[in-house]
Design a protein around this motif. Structure first.
Motif, PDB file in Angstrom:
ATOM      1  N   ILE A 242      -5.275 -25.395 128.171  1.00 56.40           N
ATOM      2  CA  ILE A 242      -4.143 -26.222 128.630  1.00 56.40           C
ATOM      3  C   ILE A 242      -3.992 -27.434 127.723  1.00 56.40           C
ATOM      4  O   ILE A 242      -2.887 -27.767 127.292  1.00 56.40           O
TER       5      ILE A 242
ATOM      6  N   ASP B 218       2.526 -32.576 132.604  1.00 57.07           N
ATOM      7  CA  ASP B 218       2.466 -31.134 132.881  1.00 57.07           C
ATOM      8  C   ASP B 218       1.045 -30.603 132.725  1.00 57.07           C
ATOM      9  O   ASP B 218       0.589 -29.779 133.519  1.00 57.07           O
ATOM     10  N   LYS B 219       0.345 -31.090 131.702  1.00 62.17           N
ATOM     11  CA  LYS B 219      -1.046 -30.674 131.498  1.00 62.17           C
ATOM     12  C   LYS B 219      -1.912 -31.109 132.681  1.00 62.17           C
ATOM     13  O   LYS B 219      -2.738 -30.338 133.174  1.00 62.17           O
TER      14      LYS B 219
ATOM     15  N   ASN C 287      -2.240 -26.831 124.383  1.00 62.86           N
ATOM     16  CA  ASN C 287      -0.851 -26.376 124.421  1.00 62.86           C
ATOM     17  C   ASN C 287       0.081 -27.534 124.042  1.00 62.86           C
ATOM     18  O   ASN C 287       0.304 -28.452 124.830  1.00 62.86           O
TER      19      ASN C 287
ATOM     20  N   LYS D 176       3.226 -27.587 123.670  1.00 64.16           N
ATOM     21  CA  LYS D 176       4.549 -27.555 124.307  1.00 64.16           C
ATOM     22  C   LYS D 176       4.586 -28.323 125.627  1.00 64.16           C
ATOM     23  O   LYS D 176       5.656 -28.619 126.135  1.00 64.16           O
ATOM     24  N   LEU D 177       3.413 -28.650 126.165  1.00 65.37           N
ATOM     25  CA  LEU D 177       3.345 -29.311 127.469  1.00 65.37           C
ATOM     26  C   LEU D 177       3.211 -30.826 127.324  1.00 65.37           C
ATOM     27  O   LEU D 177       2.515 -31.312 126.434  1.00 65.37           O
ATOM     28  N   SER D 178       3.866 -31.547 128.230  1.00 66.12           N
ATOM     29  CA  SER D 178       3.710 -33.008 128.266  1.00 66.12           C
ATOM     30  C   SER D 178       2.361 -33.330 128.916  1.00 66.12           C
ATOM     31  O   SER D 178       1.722 -32.463 129.518  1.00 66.12           O
TER      32      SER D 178
ATOM     33  N   MET E  53      -1.162 -28.930 135.642  1.00 68.98           N
ATOM     34  CA  MET E  53      -1.743 -27.587 135.468  1.00 68.98           C
ATOM     35  C   MET E  53      -3.253 -27.589 135.709  1.00 68.98           C
ATOM     36  O   MET E  53      -3.787 -26.669 136.327  1.00 68.98           O
TER      37      MET E  53
END
Length: 197
Positions: A75, A85-86, A78, A80-82, A89
């Motif tokens: 995670i 968002d991380k 990644n 692409k994730l803010s 998750m």
């Protein structure tokens, strides 16, 4: 021709059966004879795989930790994730693990409580694992502050607060059968949303 036994596979089978005994009897009332009986083997054979019940507990904790750390690392990497968002998750991942691995979590809670009372090596290992997760939360909060995604807050203190909420949620979920995971996750997400700049 002698039968070839996969050591790790056999250890895993022992762990699964040992957990059943630990959950039924509790840590203190369980002995290696109980575990050996559940595994349909002699205690001497069990000693070929584990030296004592602490090692069995430690093996379970190690497996759960490694799996969780690998998932968290994926995670975190990644791009692409803010940061928010991380964080969501990872919190979801923890909650899901607690839900799916409820029996193992009950065992871990018992071991955590025991390690708090008795100054053991396990105490240091548990504290290290918790510290790693808090540090991940702190890192993500700090990242979010730097990218202006989050308000100016003390990332270390907030990481502690969020982790404590998740930890308490896991503890309560282990003892409550009719809990709505998603509702409680949504409440934690509401706290995260309130941090947004």
């Amino acid at each position: 021709m002698p039968k070839i036994v996969d050591l790790e596979q056999r250890k895993q089978e022992i762990i699964e059966k040992a957990m059943k005994v630990f959950i039924e009897k509790g840590y203190h009332k369980t002995n290696l004879s109980d575990i050996a009986k559940e595994c349909n083997m002699g205690r001497t054979t069990l000693y070929q795989y584990f030296k004592d019940k602490d090692e069995i507990f430690n093996y379970v904790a190690e497996q759960l930790s490694q799996r969780l750390e690998t998932d968290c690392k994926n995670i975190l990497e990644n791009k692409k994730l803010s940061a928010a968002d991380k964080l969501k998750m990872i919190i979801s991942l923890l909650a899901l693990q607690y839900q799916l691995e409820k029996n193992k979590m009950l065992m871990m809670i018992e071991m955590w409580l025991l390690s708090k009372r008795e100054n053991t090596i396990l105490k240091a290992k548990f504290e290290k694992r918790v510290s790693v997760l808090r540090k991940i939360f702190e890192q993500l909060l700090d990242e979010g502050i730097k990218t202006k995604e989050f308000k100016e807050i003390n990332p270390k203190a907030m990481a502690f607060t969020i982790f404590t909420l998740v930890e308490t949620f896991a503890l309560q979920a282990a003892f409550t059968s009719n809990i709505s995971y998603q509702e409680h996750l949504n409440n934690i997400y509401a706290l995260l949303n309130s941090l947004k700049a």
